[in-house]
Design a protein around this motif. Structure first.
Motif, PDB file in Angstrom:
ATOM      1  N   THR A  34       0.819  -1.213   0.000  1.00 22.66           N
ATOM      2  CA  THR A  34       0.000   0.000   0.000  1.00 22.66           C
ATOM      3  C   THR A  34       0.850   1.259   0.000  1.00 22.66           C
ATOM      4  O   THR A  34       0.883   1.996  -0.967  1.00 22.66           O
ATOM      5  N   ALA A  35       1.539   1.539   1.109  1.00 23.58           N
ATOM      6  CA  ALA A  35       2.241   2.813   1.220  1.00 23.58           C
ATOM      7  C   ALA A  35       3.297   2.738   2.305  1.00 23.58           C
ATOM      8  O   ALA A  35       3.405   1.762   3.048  1.00 23.58           O
ATOM      9  N   ARG A  36       4.088   3.806   2.383  1.00 21.03           N
ATOM     10  CA  ARG A  36       5.104   3.972   3.421  1.00 21.03           C
ATOM     11  C   ARG A  36       4.839   5.317   4.090  1.00 21.03           C
ATOM     12  O   ARG A  36       4.791   6.354   3.436  1.00 21.03           O
ATOM     13  N   LEU A  37       4.638   5.303   5.415  1.00 16.76           N
ATOM     14  CA  LEU A  37       4.220   6.487   6.150  1.00 16.76           C
ATOM     15  C   LEU A  37       5.248   6.852   7.206  1.00 16.76           C
ATOM     16  O   LEU A  37       5.818   5.982   7.869  1.00 16.76           O
ATOM     17  N   ARG A  38       5.451   8.154   7.394  1.00 16.74           N
ATOM     18  CA  ARG A  38       6.336   8.637   8.437  1.00 16.74           C
ATOM     19  C   ARG A  38       5.609   8.558   9.785  1.00 16.74           C
ATOM     20  O   ARG A  38       4.470   9.010   9.908  1.00 16.74           O
ATOM     21  N   VAL A  39       6.252   7.978  10.783  1.00 14.75           N
ATOM     22  CA  VAL A  39       5.639   7.803  12.099  1.00 14.75           C
ATOM     23  C   VAL A  39       5.980   9.009  12.972  1.00 14.75           C
ATOM     24  O   VAL A  39       7.154   9.275  13.246  1.00 14.75           O
ATOM     25  N   GLN A  40       4.958   9.749  13.389  1.00 18.44           N
ATOM     26  CA  GLN A  40       5.125  10.885  14.282  1.00 18.44           C
ATOM     27  C   GLN A  40       4.192  10.698  15.471  1.00 18.44           C
ATOM     28  O   GLN A  40       3.296   9.843  15.454  1.00 18.44           O
ATOM     29  N   LEU A  41       4.382  11.506  16.479  1.00 24.72           N
ATOM     30  CA  LEU A  41       3.553  11.380  17.666  1.00 24.72           C
ATOM     31  C   LEU A  41       2.117  11.790  17.331  1.00 24.72           C
ATOM     32  O   LEU A  41       1.860  12.921  16.926  1.00 24.72           O
ATOM     33  N   GLY A  42       1.209  10.838  17.488  1.00 17.53           N
ATOM     34  CA  GLY A  42      -0.191  11.079  17.171  1.00 17.53           C
ATOM     35  C   GLY A  42      -0.548  10.846  15.729  1.00 17.53           C
ATOM     36  O   GLY A  42      -1.722  10.947  15.358  1.00 17.53           O
ATOM     37  N   VAL A  43       0.429  10.552  14.885  1.00 17.89           N
ATOM     38  CA  VAL A  43       0.198  10.400  13.443  1.00 17.89           C
ATOM     39  C   VAL A  43       0.852   9.104  12.958  1.00 17.89           C
ATOM     40  O   VAL A  43       2.043   8.885  13.190  1.00 17.89           O
ATOM     41  N   ASN A  44       0.065   8.239  12.314  1.00 16.68           N
ATOM     42  CA  ASN A  44       0.571   6.995  11.713  1.00 16.68           C
ATOM     43  C   ASN A  44       1.270   6.102  12.734  1.00 16.68           C
ATOM     44  O   ASN A  44       2.293   5.486  12.440  1.00 16.68           O
ATOM     45  N   MET A  45       0.718   6.013  13.946  1.00 16.65           N
ATOM     46  CA  MET A  45       1.347   5.217  15.001  1.00 16.65           C
ATOM     47  C   MET A  45       0.849   3.773  14.943  1.00 16.65           C
ATOM     48  O   MET A  45      -0.342   3.523  15.091  1.00 16.65           O
ATOM     49  N   PRO A  46       1.745   2.802  14.732  1.00 17.57           N
ATOM     50  CA  PRO A  46       1.326   1.400  14.632  1.00 17.57           C
ATOM     51  C   PRO A  46       1.118   0.777  16.007  1.00 17.57           C
ATOM     52  O   PRO A  46       1.784   1.126  16.982  1.00 17.57           O
ATOM     53  N   ALA A  47       0.189  -0.163  16.086  1.00 12.71           N
ATOM     54  CA  ALA A  47      -0.076  -0.870  17.344  1.00 12.71           C
ATOM     55  C   ALA A  47      -0.811  -2.162  17.031  1.00 12.71           C
ATOM     56  O   ALA A  47      -1.306  -2.366  15.912  1.00 12.71           O
ATOM     57  N   GLN A  48      -0.873  -3.018  18.034  1.00 14.53           N
ATOM     58  CA  GLN A  48      -1.725  -4.203  17.973  1.00 14.53           C
ATOM     59  C   GLN A  48      -2.895  -3.988  18.922  1.00 14.53           C
ATOM     60  O   GLN A  48      -2.696  -3.728  20.113  1.00 14.53           O
ATOM     61  N   ALA A  49      -4.105  -4.075  18.389  1.00  6.76           N
ATOM     62  CA  ALA A  49      -5.312  -3.924  19.201  1.00  6.76           C
ATOM     63  C   ALA A  49      -5.763  -5.307  19.644  1.00  6.76           C
ATOM     64  O   ALA A  49      -6.021  -6.177  18.813  1.00  6.76           O
ATOM     65  N   ARG A  50      -5.856  -5.475  20.946  1.00  3.91           N
ATOM     66  CA  ARG A  50      -6.296  -6.758  21.495  1.00  3.91           C
ATOM     67  C   ARG A  50      -7.685  -6.584  22.058  1.00  3.91           C
ATOM     68  O   ARG A  50      -7.887  -5.834  23.017  1.00  3.91           O
ATOM     69  N   ARG A  51      -8.620  -7.239  21.440  1.00  7.73           N
ATOM     70  CA  ARG A  51     -10.012  -7.065  21.812  1.00  7.73           C
ATOM     71  C   ARG A  51     -10.317  -7.819  23.090  1.00  7.73           C
ATOM     72  O   ARG A  51      -9.949  -8.984  23.238  1.00  7.73           O
ATOM     73  N   LYS A  52     -11.006  -7.152  23.990  1.00 10.87           N
ATOM     74  CA  LYS A  52     -11.380  -7.755  25.262  1.00 10.87           C
ATOM     75  C   LYS A  52     -12.691  -8.500  25.077  1.00 10.87           C
ATOM     76  O   LYS A  52     -13.772  -7.941  25.228  1.00 10.87           O
ATOM     77  N   LEU A  53     -12.618  -9.779  24.744  1.00 16.16           N
ATOM     78  CA  LEU A  53     -13.814 -10.581  24.512  1.00 16.16           C
ATOM     79  C   LEU A  53     -14.513 -10.858  25.836  1.00 16.16           C
ATOM     80  O   LEU A  53     -13.882 -11.194  26.835  1.00 16.16           O
ATOM     81  N   LEU A  54     -15.828 -10.720  25.818  1.00 22.29           N
ATOM     82  CA  LEU A  54     -16.623 -10.986  27.011  1.00 22.29           C
ATOM     83  C   LEU A  54     -17.111 -12.426  27.003  1.00 22.29           C
ATOM     84  O   LEU A  54     -17.367 -13.009  25.942  1.00 22.29           O
ATOM     85  N   PRO A  55     -17.273 -13.068  28.153  1.00 21.04           N
ATOM     86  CA  PRO A  55     -17.824 -14.435  28.195  1.00 21.04           C
ATOM     87  C   PRO A  55     -19.214 -14.463  27.587  1.00 21.04           C
ATOM     88  O   PRO A  55     -20.037 -13.577  27.822  1.00 21.04           O
TER      89      PRO A  55
END
Length: 668
Positions: A571-592
């Motif tokens: 897709t693309a290459r993005l510059r990582v700045q504070l608050g902009v284009n910040m990568p993370a892993q979202a872990r969903r809190k599944l409920l019983p």
């Protein structure tokens, strides 16, 4: 001068015409120049009758413009380096129309296709190919509630188009198979839309949503959307609309004051540049005056607060004065949004999505003017600040004495990536949940709606919390409360679609995970890596930066503590700045025993996401009114669960909550 040559003068405005081969097919340009090159606003007629009318930069299309091809195709929108880039509208001669985002000449990002047969597709594109999830509405079986009113359509030149964010509601119909082999036929009395998923232009999944009528939730949502339309939710401001003259006044005033202050030589601000007395005042009669042009609005008085301060702030945020005026004061006008909060403020957004304009109460204006000297110093000292970026503070006084105050801010969600979820996080719990019947893809959710925690690179997280603590210390010193972290999530679903292509046996295995006492006893499978951090290379960043973004490129522990870019595979290459284009892993809190309306089992609890963050709503201080509110609500709901608490407690609770949202994770 030799025969056939072109004489070009080094002037700001000029015109030339070049007679082509054998006197046929001429070429002409009329507009602004710089150093013998087209630069500024101009119109060029090409051979074969193509015409470009818009902004130029050093001889190429750059900024907003309109290009009409001789074959009848037309594009109106933003350009960069001579290519379609940013928000724009393309209308083909066959009647098809695309309104959305472009990159390097290709459709890239979110958008809406309106086909010649009357059907619609809302989704995302990657380099001109459909990519990810989208919704298709068949021709004749859908109506757009705010498309049926022509006042709500966006007029761009000769094109009239609907806004991308239209609320669509299906008309009653039933879906059946025809007897002649596979074609769908539509009958009355049910709703039908097609939910589709693409991978690099290939349709890999399609689900037909149908039923025997609208559910209670759909009816409630339909009623709610109609109500929001009456309030002016995301509609273009048109002549006769209650905000039309207000918009014209705002544009006239900003054009006048920015044009007046820009030629003034740059200098450091002084104490006299702050406060209510540091202002530009002007009267704009409809017939015009010696210093103001005639206009089609009503007579009004204009006041621009602290013009030198905001001029310097715009310079700090790397905003060009001409682009700033073109974005807000261009012919496209503004769009009005309903307020997502309880303040009752009116929000406008520029048509290129770069700027928000919000109406203020008199008390909020006073707070901003009082904190402006410290705000200016804070922004100057901390270029990575996540606090709202302010670009102008104005007041319009209409006939009869009515005063309307405005502040111009940056839109932190102006990005080529699609924002799939939005959260407004304060750290309090009382009233911080959204009615489930009113949630759609554009809803801004609250603290108790958040079912994710986000894991970041160690150094990226450290940079985030270092700045959050600095910003909260500043807000605490100004006795500010009720601020929140606005967070936008872009899910990298296209990179995780491989799991959906697994054979049925594998899918069945995922759906029947062994459970004990209602809890899942196995870890869900982690999907393929969809985001990569690579060493920063300025020449390789091919996407445009977020408007008015500033600050250094972040460093990441995972690449040896070097500055990094975010690589989105394919897709693309993005510059990582504070608050902009910040990568993370979202872990969903599944409920019983979690219930879902979908018939498909959810396969993963970990998602690759790109985050956009900013601290907003910083114009509420801990006043006597808030102290009384705190005392009253503390008796009913507990002193720590409510929003109105003293500044020190508020900032500590805010940081503590965000540390749970972005937990520290040991790097491998």
């Amino acid at each position: 001068m030799k025969r056939g040559s072109i004489s070009l003068l080094k002037v700001k405005q000029g015109y030339y015409r070049h007679q082509g081969h054998q006197g046929l097919m001429g070429l002409s340009y009329r507009g602004a120049w710089r150093m013998n090159v087209q630069h500024g606003l101009g119109r060029k007629e090409y051979r074969y009758s193509d015409v470009y009318d818009g902004l130029w930069k050093e001889g190429v299309h750059e900024g907003h413009g309109r290009y009409a091809w001789s074959n009848g195709n037309t594009y109106i929108g933003n350009w960069k380096d001579g290519k379609t880039w940013g928000r724009g509208v393309m209308k083909w001669v066959n009647g098809d129309l695309f309104d959305g985002f472009w990159l390097n000449g290709f459709r890239h990002g979110s958008g809406c296709c309106r086909f010649a047969d009357g059907s619609y597709y809302f989704g995302t594109w990657t380099k001109d190919l459909k990519d990810g999830q989208g919704t298709y509405y068949p021709a004749g079986k859908v109506q757009a509630e705010n498309l049926t009113d022509p006042h709500c359509w966006m007029k761009v030149g000769a094109l009239v188009i609907p806004p991308v964010t239209s609320h669509l509601v299906t008309l009653p119909c039933t879906l059946t198979h025809s007897s002649d082999g596979g074609q769908y036929e539509v009958e009355d009395n049910a709703s039908v839309v097609f939910e589709r998923e693409y991978m690099q232009g290939v349709l890999i999944k399609e689900r037909i949503r149908k039923g025997t009528g609208l559910s209670y939730k759909s009816k409630h949502l339909r009623k709610f959307c109609a109500k929001e339309m009456k309030k002016g939710s995301c509609v273009d401001i048109f002549e006769g609309h209650r905000s039309y003259y207000l918009m014209l006044n705002l544009q006239l005033g900003i054009r006048y004051t920015v044009g007046k202050i820009t030629p003034v030589p740059m200098r450091e601000v002084r104490a006299s540049d702050f406060g209510e007395r540091a202002r530009i005042r002007m009267y704009f009669p409809r017939k015009g005056s010696q210093v103001t042009p005639p206009h089609y609005s009503v007579d009004f008085y204009w006041k621009d607060y602290c013009p030198m301060v905001f001029r310097n702030l715009r310079e700090m945020f790397k905003l060009d004065a001409a682009e700033y005026m073109m974005s807000i004061c261009g012919d496209d006008g503004l769009r009005e949004l309903s307020s997502p909060g309880k303040s009752g403020s009116i929000f406008y957004i520029s048509h290129d999505d770069r700027f928000f304009i919000k109406t203020l109460r008199r008390s909020e204006l006073k707070i901003l003017l009082k904190m402006l000297p410290r705000y200016y110093d804070h922004v100057k000292e901390h270029e990575n600040t996540l606090i709202t970026k302010f670009f102008g503070l104005h007041r319009i006084t209409l006939t009869g004495g009515r005063k309307v105050r405005f502040v111009v801010m940056g839109n932190m969600f102006c990005t080529e990536l699609c924002i799939h979820r939005r959260f407004d996080l304060k750290g309090s719990t009382h009233g911080r949940i959204t009615n489930q019947d009113l949630i759609d893809e554009s809803t801004t959710l609250k603290d108790l709606d958040l079912q994710y925690e986000f894991h970041m690179d160690k150094l990226v997280r450290e940079s985030l919390f270092k700045q959050l603590n600095l910003d909260c210390t500043f807000l605490e010193s100004q006795q500010i409360i009720d601020y929140s972290l606005l967070m936008g999530l872009h899910f990298r679903a296209p990179e995780q679609l491989k799991a959906l292509l697994e054979p049925p046996d594998a899918l069945h295995k995922h759906e029947n995970l062994h459970q004990t006492d209602g809890a899942i006893s196995q870890e869900f499978q982690i999907p393929p890596k969809g985001l990569l951090l690579v060493t920063h290379e300025p020449s390789s960043v091919i996407t445009t930066p977020v408007p008015h973004s500033r600050g250094n490129t972040l460093r990441a522990f995972s690449v040896g503590e070097k500055e990094v870019d975010l690589l989105l595979p394919g897709t693309a290459r993005l510059r990582v700045q504070l608050g902009v284009n910040m990568p993370a892993q979202a872990r969903r809190k599944l409920l019983p025993q979690e219930e879902t309306d979908s018939v498909e089992a959810e396969l993963y609890e970990v998602y690759d996401v790109v985050l956009y963050l900013g601290t907003i709503d910083i114009l509420q201080n801990y006043s006597m009114k808030k102290k009384i509110e705190h005392a009253y609500k503390s008796l009913q709901h507990g002193p720590t669960s409510i929003s109105s608490v003293e500044p020190k407690l508020y900032s500590n609770r805010f940081i503590d909550f965000l540390e749970k949202v972005f937990p520290y994770a040991q790097q491998p």
